[in-house]
Design a protein around this motif. Structure first.
Motif, short mmCIF file in Angstrom:
data_model
loop_
_atom_site.label_atom_id
_atom_site.label_comp_id
_atom_site.label_asym_id
_atom_site.label_seq_id
_atom_site.Cartn_x
_atom_site.Cartn_y
_atom_site.Cartn_z
N GLY A 111 57.14 19.93 54.73
CA GLY A 111 57.93 19.04 55.53
C GLY A 111 57.43 18.54 56.74
O GLY A 111 58.18 17.82 57.51
N VAL A 112 56.07 18.76 57.05
CA VAL A 112 55.44 17.96 58.18
C VAL A 112 55.05 16.81 57.78
O VAL A 112 54.00 16.55 57.75
CB VAL A 112 54.22 19.01 58.40
N GLU A 113 55.94 15.77 57.96
CA GLU A 113 55.86 14.56 57.45
C GLU A 113 54.89 13.56 58.14
O GLU A 113 54.21 12.94 57.48
CB GLU A 113 57.14 13.95 57.64
N GLN A 114 54.85 13.72 59.67
CA GLN A 114 53.87 12.78 60.16
C GLN A 114 52.33 13.16 59.80
O GLN A 114 51.45 12.33 59.48
CB GLN A 114 53.94 13.05 61.85
N GLU A 118 51.95 18.82 68.34
CA GLU A 118 53.23 18.83 68.47
C GLU A 118 53.65 19.65 67.33
O GLU A 118 54.53 20.48 67.51
CB GLU A 118 53.79 17.27 68.29
N ALA A 119 53.30 19.64 66.10
CA ALA A 119 53.87 20.28 65.25
C ALA A 119 53.71 21.77 65.07
O ALA A 119 54.59 22.82 64.82
CB ALA A 119 53.32 20.10 63.60
N ILE A 135 56.50 24.53 65.59
CA ILE A 135 56.56 25.75 64.67
C ILE A 135 56.41 27.33 65.48
O ILE A 135 56.94 28.26 65.22
CB ILE A 135 55.21 25.92 63.80
N ARG A 136 55.71 27.26 66.60
CA ARG A 136 55.58 28.37 67.45
C ARG A 136 57.02 28.70 68.21
O ARG A 136 57.59 29.60 68.13
CB ARG A 136 54.71 28.43 68.73
N LEU A 137 57.79 27.47 68.69
CA LEU A 137 58.96 27.81 69.29
C LEU A 137 60.03 28.22 68.10
O LEU A 137 60.83 29.17 68.34
CB LEU A 137 59.46 26.41 69.55
N LEU A 138 59.78 27.78 66.73
CA LEU A 138 60.73 28.31 65.76
C LEU A 138 60.33 29.59 65.56
O LEU A 138 61.59 30.45 65.45
CB LEU A 138 60.48 27.37 64.64
N GLN A 139 59.37 30.18 65.49
CA GLN A 139 59.12 31.40 65.06
C GLN A 139 59.37 32.34 66.30
O GLN A 139 59.99 33.31 65.90
CB GLN A 139 57.42 31.64 64.90
N LYS A 140 59.43 31.69 67.45
CA LYS A 140 59.98 32.66 68.64
C LYS A 140 61.41 33.02 68.43
O LYS A 140 61.91 33.97 68.89
CB LYS A 140 59.43 32.25 69.86
#
Length: 935
Positions: free
Chosen positions: A795-798, A829-830, A834-839
């Motif tokens: 879903g990494v659309e850009q 940016e992606a 992703i790092r924020l989501l994993q954190k």
């Protein structure tokens, strides 16, 4: 001279004349061959100089046109012209040397030239090469490329078309085509004079050769005429006179004797003809007699053949009647037997009295025994008729032996016998052989051993005897602790309808077909059953068989379950063997997505990294369906599908579904042309994948997670389970909803795949620039395609859209700078999101019914009371302190509330933090008060 001498002399003369003509024509052919070689060499030289002159003019013109008005078409034509001269690309059909793929230098080296001509030709080639290098310098200057230290044009600068045009003028490139033209004219003139001189010499030899040939033809014609005259005078005319004399004799006239009327020679000829006539008449009579005898013999053969055909027809009819009888009786007996066995089994599942259960169990057992006996009768009849043929299938040896042991484990357990499987180390994991007949033989031997053994146990052992290239010989042995068999009974052990031992120590039940059938089947597979037994010490029946090993056999069965019958209750947990689906993809993340989706549907999964490994996997083991990526290294999906179809796997037997990022109709047609059944596009939609599996998987898809997910799940008490707290919102560069849909809503898997995306492709922007700087456009195209497929799945659309645009221009033209900068920005940016989501996900805990220890509750309450003040002075310390409580509250009712507090602290949101902290503090204080009241 006699007629024979005349004919012999004439034949000798004709042979000599034919030899003379052959020599003349051979010499004439040689001369013509030399002339043809001169002509071919002359024309090849002329074509080479014409090609040099045309190439020099075109090369100068194209370079001048490009420097004056640069265009991609002009640059392409100029490059193709130079590459064609060097033999790298094919020449156009309009070329003077069309069809010859060699370089101009190699063509020149193959020509037959004298020293002066070769020097002129080499001068022209050198001038042409000089023109190529000079025009290349001009074109490179016009493009802004300048020579480096190695002699290439990799130093970039500003395009200078005007200086390149001036350089062309100063270098006097326009004079080089004229030099080539003048040198070519000189060489053509020299070659023309040499050709005329050689032809004048050849003409003298040709005339002499033609003269001899014409003379020989004239002499041959005269010889034929002389022979015809002699035959007419010496044969035809005398025969006519003899004929008239015979007519006079037949008419009743009284002519003078033949000798007096025509001479001695004609009389001798007439006598010879009379003798020949009598000999011919006798030969004709002999041939007629032989023909009569042959005709009589033929009639006898026809009658014998008719009788044999009638006997064969009767035998076939009898065999058909027997087969029809067996088929009919099989149907008539199996129908009631299946009813007896099935109904008795169903009745045993109901409430019954002990006696009723005992009676029905005996009925079910007797029905199974009778059905097994009938099956053996049919198999023995097939063996007796010679209609059985050995089979060849791939089967796992360990599972085969374990299922065989389980089949007799119940009867052994009922008789309180130990049933042991002893598998020697080093056995192959898979075999190619007659699995069905091997299973029947071992079943017969085990059934007999259990039937005739009253105490002790039965053992099945398997051991390798020897192993050669691609083959292995195994020894199977069934041993029991029964009463044993005497030597007298061993002699008739394998005779049909005779049990092995009719003594009081062994049961005399059964038809006696089992061991007879086993002997036939072992013989069919190329082995012999051996018996080692004596009264009082049990029996050992063994045989050895050869099996083929699968191609590239590497796996060995580490252990095969052994033990007695009580341990034979293991199962795969699915009520049977799951269908195996092969996933072929060169990307690890894509393979894991497909594996997880398939395993959620209850399917077994095998993976392959490229097409060649997929072909080997299909060759080694049975596969129910293949999900095939199209673009892969080593061997692509199209070639792999083509080879699998050539192995004999039809689309109906082994469906192959394409799974790729290409969505055009041409790719779909290419896939269908090589034998693919269907086409799934990336990112793979789970609903579409499961729908395709339901359509193409043999037997359908028993478990569809998407369909079951549409029904609301409920707890045992009927309450809907609590919703999982949503993940924090992601940046628009990542469509988490689409990514989660790709993995069937599995958040854990989705997070793992995002981590892998960071690990594998976090540096792809820098890698892409490095490949473009080194001119590796094909490598850049492969990297963009790989990143596009993975990003689309997640879903990494850009990034998906930017890499798609890169694929549109690569590998022909490098992507624009703004496109590369956009890709770098989107990737950064992606990766950050992703790092924020994993954190965030790493700080979450799962709620449950576990109790939090009192000391931990008090410590957490103290921390919650200090949060408002510490948030202003020590935000990092507050975050670390809360993170330390995550493992302590795992599985307790406070887990979700603490996760919300920590998320608010992580986002530096004091308002939300204060609200969530107050709720958690009240929850902890209320539970503490309740505990004090209870105690």
């Amino acid at each position: 001279m006699t007629i024979r001498a005349i004919i012999k002399t004439s034949n000798l003369v004709q042979l000599g004349l034919v030899l003379l003509l052959g020599v003349c024509f051979f010499g004439l052919g040689r001369e013509l061959r030399e002339v043809n070689g001169l002509l071919r060499n002359f024309y090849r030289i002329d074509a080479l100089f014409s090609e040099l002159q045309a190439n020099a003019d075109d090369k100068y013109r194209l370079a001048l046109d490009y420097v004056s008005a640069p265009s991609a078409r002009g640059l392409k034509d100029w490059q193709n012209l130079i590459l064609a001269e060097r033999g790298i690309v094919a020449r156009p059909p309009t070329s003077f040397l069309a069809g010859d793929e060699r370089s101009l230098q190699r063509i020149a080296d193959s020509l037959d030239l004298h020293t002066e001509g070769r020097e002129l030709l080499q001068f022209c080639l050198d001038q042409n090469e000089l023109l190529s290098r000079l025009t290349e310098v001009a074109v490179m200057r016009a493009r802004g490329l300048y020579p480096d230290e190695q002699g290439g044009f990799t130093v970039e600068g500003d395009p200078q078309p005007r200086q390149a045009l001036k350089w062309i003028s100063d270098s006097k490139l326009a004079l080089i085509p004229g030099k080539i033209l003048n040198a070519g004219r000189q060489l053509r003139a020299h070659r023309y004079q040499d050709f005329l001189a050689h032809m004048s010499v050849q003409r003298h030899d040709v005339w002499w050769t033609l003269g001899f040939a014409v003379g020989g033809l004239i002499l041959l014609a005269l010889n034929v005429a002389a022979i015809m005259f002699t035959l007419h005078k010496r044969v035809v005319r005398p025969l006519a006179l003899v004929g008239r004399y015979a007519e006079e004799v037949a008419a009743g006239d009284d002519p003078p004797p033949l000798r007096l009327k025509y001479g001695d020679e004609l009389a001798g000829m007439f006598d010879s003809l009379q003798k020949m006539k009598s000999v011919l008449l006798s030969r004709i009579q002999e041939l007629k007699a032989a023909e009569s005898a042959a005709h009589a013999s033929r009639q006898q053969a026809i009658r014998a053949r008719s009788q044999a055909l009638a006997s064969l027809q009767i035998a076939r009819k009898a065999s058909t009647v027997q087969e029809d009888f067996l088929r009919r009786i099989s149907h008539e007996i199996r129908t009631p037997m299946n009813a007896i066995i099935g109904m008795s089994y169903l009745c045993l599942q109901t409430r019954l009295s002990p006696n009723q259960s005992k009676y029905l169990s005996q009925i079910n057992k007797a029905g199974s025994t009778l059905l097994d006996m009938f099956n053996r009768i049919l198999d023995f009849a097939s063996v007796d008729e010679g209609s059985l043929r050995p089979e060849r299938t791939l089967f796992p040896l360990g599972r085969f032996l374990e299922l065989l042991r389980r089949s007799v484990a119940a009867e052994a357990s009922e008789k309180k016998l130990s049933l042991t499987l002893n598998a020697a180390p080093g056995l192959p994991a898979y075999l190619l052989g007659d699995e069905r007949h091997l299973e029947e033989v071992l079943r017969i031997l085990l059934d007999n051993a259990v039937q005739y053994t009253s105490e002790g146990g039965v053992e099945l052992s398997v051991a390798p005897v020897r192993e050669t290239q691609g083959k292995v010989r195994l020894r199977f042995c069934v041993a029991d602790s029964g009463p044993g068999i005497s030597s007298e009974n061993q002699a008739k052990l394998f005779e049909p309808f005779v049990p092995g031992d009719m003594s009081m120590t062994r049961s005399g039940s059964g038809l006696g077909l089992g061991l007879a059938l086993a002997r036939h089947l072992v013989g069919l597979m190329g082995g012999v059953i051996e018996v080692d037994s004596a009264p009082g010490r049990g029996s050992r029946l063994s045989f050895e068989l050869d099996f083929d090993l699968p191609p590239e056999e590497e796996t060995r069965a580490p252990t095969i379950a052994t033990g007695d019958s009580e341990d034979a209750n293991a199962d795969d947990g699915h009520g049977g063997e799951r269908a195996l689906v092969l996933v072929v993809d060169d990307n690890e993340i894509n393979r894991q997505i497909a594996r997880e989706l398939l395993e959620q549907a209850g399917l077994a999964v095998a993976v392959a990294e490229d097409g060649s490994r997929a072909v080997e996997c299909v060759r080694r083991q049975p596969v129910a369906l293949v999900l095939m990526d199209v673009q892969m290294p080593v061997m692509d999906g199209m070639e792999a599908t083509r080879r699998i179809r050539e192995m004999g796997h039809s689309p109906s037997e082994l469906p192959i579904l394409a799974m790729t990022a290409h969505t055009d109709s041409g790719s779909r047609m290419d896939g269908r042309d090589v034998g693919m059944n269907d086409y799934l596009t990336k990112p793979v939609n789970p609903a579409a994948l499961y729908a395709a599996l339901e359509e193409w998987l043999p037997g359908g898809l028993a478990h569809n997670p998407m369909r079951e997910a549409e029904r609301p799940e409920e707890n045992a008490d009927g309450a809907t389970p609590p919703a999982v707290p949503p993940s924090p919102p992601l940046h628009p560069a990542i469509n988490a909803k689409a990514g989660l849909a790709t993995v069937g809503g599995n958040e854990k898997l989705y997070n793992e795949l995002l981590v892998r995306f960071v690990e594998h492709y976090g540096q792809s922007a820098a890698q892409l620039r490095d490949l473009l700087e080194h001119g590796d456009y094909r490598g850049a195209a492969r990297l963009a395609h790989t990143v596009k497929g993975v990003a689309a799945n997640l879903g990494v659309e850009q990034i998906t859209e930017l890499t798609r645009q890169m694929e549109d221009c690569l590998p022909d033209v490098p992507p624009a700078e703004n496109l590369l900068q956009g890709f770098e920005t989107a990737m950064a940016e992606a990766l950050e999101q992703i790092r924020l989501l994993q954190k965030h996900n790493g700080l979450a805990a799962t709620a449950g019914d576990m109790r939090l220890a009192d000391e931990h509750r008090h410590a957490l309450l103290d921390l919650l009371g200090e949060l408002p003040q510490r948030m202003e002075t020590d935000w990092g310390g507050v975050e670390s302190a809360l993170e330390a409580f995550i493992p302590l509250v795992e599985g307790t009712p406070y887990a979700e509330e603490l996760s919300r507090v920590l998320a608010a602290v992580n986002d530096f949101n004091p308002a939300d933090m204060a609200g969530h902290a107050e709720l958690l503090r009240r929850h902890l204080s209320g539970d503490a008060d309740e505990d004090r009241l209870l105690h």
